[in-house]
Enzyme design. Structure first.
Site, PDB file in Angstrom:
ATOM      1  N   ASP A 145       0.885  -1.169   0.000  1.00 24.96           N
ATOM      2  CA  ASP A 145       0.000   0.000   0.000  1.00 24.96           C
ATOM      3  C   ASP A 145       0.919   1.214   0.000  1.00 24.96           C
ATOM      4  O   ASP A 145       1.551   1.516   1.005  1.00 24.96           O
ATOM      5  CB  ASP A 145      -0.878  -0.039   1.265  1.00 24.96           C
ATOM      6  CG  ASP A 145      -1.691   1.245   1.460  1.00 24.96           C
ATOM      7  OD1 ASP A 145      -1.629   2.157   0.597  1.00 24.96           O
ATOM      8  OD2 ASP A 145      -2.392   1.334   2.491  1.00 24.96           O
ATOM      9  N   LYS A 148       2.822  11.217  -3.184  1.00 25.27           N
ATOM     10  CA  LYS A 148       1.788  10.587  -4.005  1.00 25.27           C
ATOM     11  C   LYS A 148       0.929  11.618  -4.726  1.00 25.27           C
ATOM     12  O   LYS A 148       0.418  11.371  -5.812  1.00 25.27           O
ATOM     13  CB  LYS A 148       0.924   9.714  -3.101  1.00 25.27           C
ATOM     14  CG  LYS A 148      -0.075   8.836  -3.807  1.00 25.27           C
ATOM     15  CD  LYS A 148      -0.683   7.878  -2.798  1.00 25.27           C
ATOM     16  CE  LYS A 148      -1.759   6.996  -3.374  1.00 25.27           C
ATOM     17  NZ  LYS A 148      -2.277   6.080  -2.331  1.00 25.27           N
ATOM     18  N   GLU A 193      -7.253   0.494  -4.537  1.00 21.61           N
ATOM     19  CA  GLU A 193      -7.266   0.406  -3.074  1.00 21.61           C
ATOM     20  C   GLU A 193      -8.592  -0.146  -2.533  1.00 21.61           C
ATOM     21  O   GLU A 193      -8.577  -1.047  -1.692  1.00 21.61           O
ATOM     22  CB  GLU A 193      -6.925   1.771  -2.463  1.00 21.61           C
ATOM     23  CG  GLU A 193      -5.447   2.100  -2.651  1.00 21.61           C
ATOM     24  CD  GLU A 193      -5.097   3.576  -2.451  1.00 21.61           C
ATOM     25  OE1 GLU A 193      -5.968   4.333  -1.976  1.00 21.61           O
ATOM     26  OE2 GLU A 193      -3.959   3.951  -2.775  1.00 21.61           O
ATOM     27  N   ASP A 235     -12.780   5.537   2.823  1.00 22.28           N
ATOM     28  CA  ASP A 235     -11.346   5.625   3.123  1.00 22.28           C
ATOM     29  C   ASP A 235     -10.988   7.044   3.544  1.00 22.28           C
ATOM     30  O   ASP A 235     -10.945   7.954   2.721  1.00 22.28           O
ATOM     31  CB  ASP A 235     -10.561   5.196   1.876  1.00 22.28           C
ATOM     32  CG  ASP A 235      -9.043   5.234   2.083  1.00 22.28           C
ATOM     33  OD1 ASP A 235      -8.583   5.756   3.128  1.00 22.28           O
ATOM     34  OD2 ASP A 235      -8.319   4.747   1.193  1.00 22.28           O
TER      35      ASP A 235
HETATM   36  P1  ADP Z   1      -2.913   7.562   3.932  1.00 23.00           P
HETATM   37  O1  ADP Z   1      -3.890   6.647   3.296  1.00 23.00           O
HETATM   38  O2  ADP Z   1      -3.100   8.993   3.534  1.00 23.00           O
HETATM   39  O3  ADP Z   1      -1.499   7.104   3.768  1.00 23.00           O
HETATM   40  P2  ADP Z   1      -3.468   6.556   6.629  1.00 23.00           P
HETATM   41  O4  ADP Z   1      -4.567   5.666   6.285  1.00 23.00           O
HETATM   42  O5  ADP Z   1      -2.188   5.949   7.064  1.00 23.00           O
HETATM   43  O6  ADP Z   1      -3.211   7.625   5.507  1.00 23.00           O
HETATM   44  O7  ADP Z   1      -4.013   7.519   7.789  1.00 23.00           O
HETATM   45  C1  ADP Z   1      -3.203   8.443   8.452  1.00 23.00           C
HETATM   46  C2  ADP Z   1      -4.071   9.271   9.362  1.00 23.00           C
HETATM   47  O8  ADP Z   1      -4.692   8.437  10.340  1.00 23.00           O
HETATM   48  C3  ADP Z   1      -3.321  10.350  10.141  1.00 23.00           C
HETATM   49  O9  ADP Z   1      -4.011  11.575  10.041  1.00 23.00           O
HETATM   50  C4  ADP Z   1      -3.340   9.827  11.562  1.00 23.00           C
HETATM   51  O10 ADP Z   1      -3.317  10.892  12.519  1.00 23.00           O
HETATM   52  C5  ADP Z   1      -4.658   9.092  11.587  1.00 23.00           C
HETATM   53  N1  ADP Z   1      -4.710   8.117  12.689  1.00 23.00           N
HETATM   54  C6  ADP Z   1      -3.911   7.064  12.895  1.00 23.00           C
HETATM   55  N2  ADP Z   1      -4.235   6.432  14.044  1.00 23.00           N
HETATM   56  C7  ADP Z   1      -5.277   7.127  14.579  1.00 23.00           C
HETATM   57  C8  ADP Z   1      -6.068   7.001  15.767  1.00 23.00           C
HETATM   58  N3  ADP Z   1      -5.846   6.045  16.649  1.00 23.00           N
HETATM   59  N4  ADP Z   1      -7.055   7.899  15.971  1.00 23.00           N
HETATM   60  C9  ADP Z   1      -7.273   8.884  15.107  1.00 23.00           C
HETATM   61  N5  ADP Z   1      -6.574   9.067  13.969  1.00 23.00           N
HETATM   62  C10 ADP Z   1      -5.579   8.203  13.711  1.00 23.00           C
HETATM   63 MG    MG Z   2      -4.583   4.989   2.335  1.00 23.97          MG
END
Ligand code: ADP
Ligand code: MG
Length: 640
Positions: free
Chosen positions: A27, A95, A193, A215
Site C-alpha cells: 500500500d 503521491k 485500493e 477511506d
Molecule cells: P494515507 O492513506 O493517507 O497514507 P493513513 O490511512 O495511514 O493515511 O491515515 C493516516 C491518518 O490516520 C493520520 O491523520 C493519523 O493521525 C490518523 N490516525 C492514525 N491512528 C489514529 C487514531 N488512533 N485515531 C485517530 N486518527 C488516527
Molecule cells: Mg490509504
C-alpha cells in the site's frame, strides 16, 4: 511480463524462482506505506496475510523521504523527524505529485517544495543539491519496504502488487508502475485500493453484492462503490475530497489550542501545536481525556472537545458519499461498508459512517493495514504454485485492449495482464454539435498512438440523437471471456441503441510478436508520452476555441468592444500556439484564454441557467469546470 515468459518457457527456472523469492502486497499511501505478505498461519497452516513491521517496530512506514548531500536518503519516521530542520530537502505526500506535470495548477498549489524546470513537463524537486522526480521519491519508499520485508522474511522480494486509488488516471498508474520498476520490483499488478480492502475481507468469495469503501486517511477522503459480479469487482463510482483527512482534524484541534494560548504564532509553535493535536487525537480514540503540553502550556483535552472540533470536517464526507451512491445507481441496497484509513479509527467517524449508510461498517481488520493485506492476498493468488497443467497463467490478456479516440490516441479499456474473464466500461461523448455517429475502432497494444497499435476491428454506431457536443453518452463495454474472445458493445444511453462486434485478439499473434510489441512500447515510452500530451493539448485547444467562438456568437452582446478584444486576442494566440510541437505553449495559451474569458464566462453562466434548461452547453464555459470538461472531450470519439 512474468505471465508471458511463463507461457513461452514453462521450464524449470521459473518454478525454482518462485520457491526462493516472495511476492508481497504494497500500500503506497500518501501518509503511510505498508508491505504485507501471505504466509502460513501457525495455527491452521492455511495462508494468512500479515503486515510486516518495517519502521521502528511499526507496520506503518511514513511516506516521507529526506535527502542529504552526503549519503543515501532517509525514509520513514526518522525522515519525518528530520523534516523540522531540513524541510525543503524532505518530501512528504509525494503521491499527490505522481503523474502530474509541472504545468498542473495542483502541483504548485500543493507544495512547500522547490521545483526545478524538468523536461517534458515532469515535476522535479530540488533537494540537497540535486533534483528528483516524484517517481524517484516513491521508488525510495518502495525500496525501503522491499529491503525491510526481505530482512523480515529472510528471502529476496522480487514481485509486488501495488495499490493505487481507484480514481488514478493512466499517467498516475504508469508513474506508480515505473516507481516499482525503479525499486527493483516486478509489478505483478496495480490494484485499486478499495478492491484490495474488499479482497482482505474475502468479499470476493460471495456470489455478488454492492459495497461501499469509506477511506479517510491523512490528507484525503475517498469513497468508492464496488459491485461484485461473478467473483470480480467493478468500481461503479468514486468520489471524495483530495483535501480532507486526519491532517485537517489535527489543524482544527491545534487551532483551538493556539487560540487559547493567545501567544504570537511562529511556524515552530504552530508545528508543535499540530504535533500535540495529532498525538492527543490518536490517544483519544481509546481514552476519554488526555493531557496536552505545548511549549509550557498545559491543558486537559476531552474526547467531547475533540469531537466538537472535528464534527464539521467529518460531516463533509456525507455529500460526496451520497453522490457516489447515486452515481452508482444504488439506493439503499448496500451489502456492506468497509472502513479504510487511519482516521476511521476515530469513534465519531465510525458513528457517522453507520448513520450515513444505515449499516454497521466492517471494521474487524485494522483500517491502516486492510489495503496492504488485500494486496498481499492478490499477490499470493497471482503467484501461487499451481500444478503444471493449470492454465491459470494463460488466463491474462497478453496485450492491452482499447479504442481509438480523438487525434488518433489510444484509450485502453483492458490493461495488459488483466486476468480474464474481465470486462470494462467507459463512457464517451460526442465532440461536435449534432454528431449522430461514432466510429469505434478497437485496437491492441501498449503504445499511445493508434498508428503504432494493432487494429482488431472497426464498426460504427449510428442513430445517436443530435445533441450539442458533449451531451450524448455512449457507453463502450469490452468483455473478454475465459477463452480470450473479446466482445465490444457501444450503447447510446438515451435511446438505448447499440451495436457490437466479437473478435479474437490473439488471432495470428505469436509469442514473439507480443514480445516485440512490448519491447517497442518500452523503447518509445517517452516519445509516445510527448506525442500524447501534444495531441491532448491540441484537442483541448480546438474544443475550447470552438466553445469560445460559439459563446461569442450567441452571447457576444454581454461584452462591449473593449472587453471583447482581449478574449479575441487570447483566442488568436491559442490558434498560433496550436502550431507548436510542444504541448506547453498550448497549455499556457489555454490557461490565458481561460483567464481572460473568466468574467465573460461568469456572465454567460448567469444567463445560462435558462439556457442550460433548454439544452445549451453554458456549463462548458464555467471556468472551474473547463479542464474537467476538456478532459472528457478529448476522450470523445472521432468526429463525423
Ligand atoms: P494515507 O492513506 O493517507 O497514507 P493513513 O490511512 O495511514 O493515511 O491515515 C493516516 C491518518 O490516520 C493520520 O491523520 C493519523 O493521525 C490518523 N490516525 C492514525 N491512528 C489514529 C487514531 N488512533 N485515531 C485517530 N486518527 C488516527
Ligand atoms: Mg490509504
Amino acid at each position: 511480463m512474468a505471465a508471458l515468459l511463463e507461457i513461452a518457457e514453462p521450464g524449470q527456472s521459473q518454478v525454482k524462482e518462485a520457491c526462493v523469492s516472495a511476492a508481497v502486497g504494497i500500500d503506497l499511501g500518501t501518509t503511510n506505506s505498508l508491505v504485507a505478505f501471505v504466509g502460513p498461519d501457525p495455527a491452521s497452516g492455511a495462508g494468512k496475510p500479515l503486515a510486516l513491521p518495517v519502521d521502528e517496530g511499526s507496520t506503518l512506514l511514513p511516506s516521507v523521504v529526506s535527502y542529504r548531500a552526503d549519503g543515501p536518503p532517509i525514509v520513514g519516521r526518522e525522515a519525518r523527524r528530520r523534516a523540522a530542520d531540513a524541510a525543503r530537502d524532505t518530501i512528504a505526500s509525494v503521491k499527490r505529485f505522481m503523474g502530474r506535470s509541472s504545468a498542473d495548477p495542483e502541483t504548485k498549489r500543493l507544495s512547500p517544495y522547490r521545483f526545478a524546470e524538468g523536461e517534458s513537463g515532469t515535476v522535479r524537486f530540488e533537494v540537497a543539491g540535486r533534483t528528483v522526480t516524484p517517481v524517484e521519491v516513491s521508488a525510495e519508499i518502495l525500496r525501503t519496504l522491499k529491503t525491510r520485508a526481505e530482512e523480515r522474511l529472510g528471502t529476496p522480494v522480487r514481485q509486488a502488487v501495488i495499490t493505487v486509488p481507484a480514481y488514478f488516471d493512466d499517467a498516475q498508474r504508469q508513474a506508480t508502475k515505473e516507481a516499482g520498476r525503479l525499486a527493483g520490483l516486478e509489478v505483478l499488478r496495480l490494484l485499486n485500493e478499495p478492491t484490495a480492502a474488499a479482497l482482505a475481507y474475502g468479499l470476493d468469495k460471495r456470489s455478488e453484492g454492492t459495497f461501499a469503501v469509506y477511506d479517510l486517511g491523512g490528507g484525503t477522503f475517498d469513497i468508492s462503490i464496488l459491485k461484485l459480479v461473478e467473483g470480480l469487482f467493478e468500481v461503479k463510482a468514486v468520489g471524495g475530497d483530495s483535501a480532507l483527512g486526519g491532517d485537517d482534524f489535527d489543524r482544527a484541534v491545534a487551532e483551538v489550542l493556539l487560540a487559547e494560548m493567545g501567544r504570537e504564532r511562529d511556524p515552530r509553535l504552530v508545528r508543535q501545536a499540530i504535533d500535540a493535536a495529532r498525538a492527543a487525537k490518536e490517544a483519544l480514540t481509546a481514552r476519554d481525556s488526555v493531557e496536552v503540553e505545548i511549549a509550557g502550556f498545559h491543558r486537559t483535552l476531552t474526547r467531547a472537545e475533540l469531537e466538537a472540533a472535528m464534527r464539521p470536517l467529518i460531516e463533509r464526507t456525507g455529500p460526496a458519499s451520497r453522490r457516489a451512491l447515486k452515481d452508482a445507481g444504488v439506493e439503499g441496497k448496500l451489502d456492506g461498508v468497509i472502513l479504510v484509513g487511519g482516521s476511521t479509527r476515530v469513534p465519531a467517524v465510525r458513528a457517522y459512517v453507520r448513520e450515513l449508510f444505515g449499516l454497521p461498517p466492517l471494521a474487524d481488520i485494522d483500517p491502516d493495514e486492510v489495503v496492504a493485506l488485500g494486496a498481499a492476498v492478490q499477490a499470493d493468488l497471482l503467484t501461487a504454485e499451481k500444478p503444471q497443467h493449470d492454465v491459470l497463467l494463460l488466463d491474462v490478456a497478453p496485450l492491452s485492449l482499447g479504442l481509438e479516440t480523438m487525434g488518433g490516441l489510444v484509450e485502453k479499456l483492458i490493461l495488459r495482464n488483466t486476468t480474464i474473464p474481465t470486462s470494462a466500461t467507459q463512457e464517451f461523448t460526442t465532440f461536435a454539435d449534432g454528431q449522430t455517429g461514432m466510429d469505434i475502432h478497437v485496437v491492441q497494444g501498449e503504445r499511445e498512438l493508434v498508428a503504432d497499435s494493432r487494429s482488431l476491428a472497426r464498426f460504427r454506431l449510428s442513430g445517436i440523437p443530435a445533441l450539442p457536443a458533449g451531451l450524448a453518452r455512449v457507453a463502450v463495454t469490452f468483455q473478454v471471456d475465459a477463452d480470450g474472445i473479446l466482445s465490444v458493445t457501444a450503447k447510446e444511453q438515451l435511446t438505448g441503441i447499440s451495436q457490437s462486434i466479437t473478435v479474437k485478439p490473439s488471432h495470428g499473434l505469436t509469442d514473439e510478436e507480443i514480445e516485440r510489441m512490448l519491447l517497442a512500447s518500452l523503447e518509445h515510452a517517452e516519445d509516445d508520452m510527448a506525442a500524447r500530451l501534444l495531441i491532448d493539448a491540441r484537442i483541448e485547444a480546438q474544443r475550447i476555441l470552438r466553445a469560445a467562438e460559439h459563446q461569442l456568437e450567441s452571447n457576444g452582446d454581454l461584452l462591449d468592444a473593449e472587453e471583447r478584444a482581449p478574449i479575441e486576442q487570447a483566442m488568436q494566440s491559442l490558434r498560433a500556439a496550436m502550431e507548436s510541437s510542444d504541448h506547453r505553449p498550448i497549455k499556457d495559451a489555454i490557461e490565458r484564454l481561460d483567464h481572460d474569458s473568466a468574467e465573460f464566462a461568469k456572465r454567460v453562466m448567469d444567463r445560462g441557467i435558462e439556457r442550460a434548461l433548454k439544452g445549451h452547453t453554458a456549463a462548458e464555459f464555467e471556468t472551474g469546470e473547463m479542464s474537467e470538461h476538456a478532459k472528457k472531450a478529448y476522450r470523445a470519439l472521432k468526429d463525423e
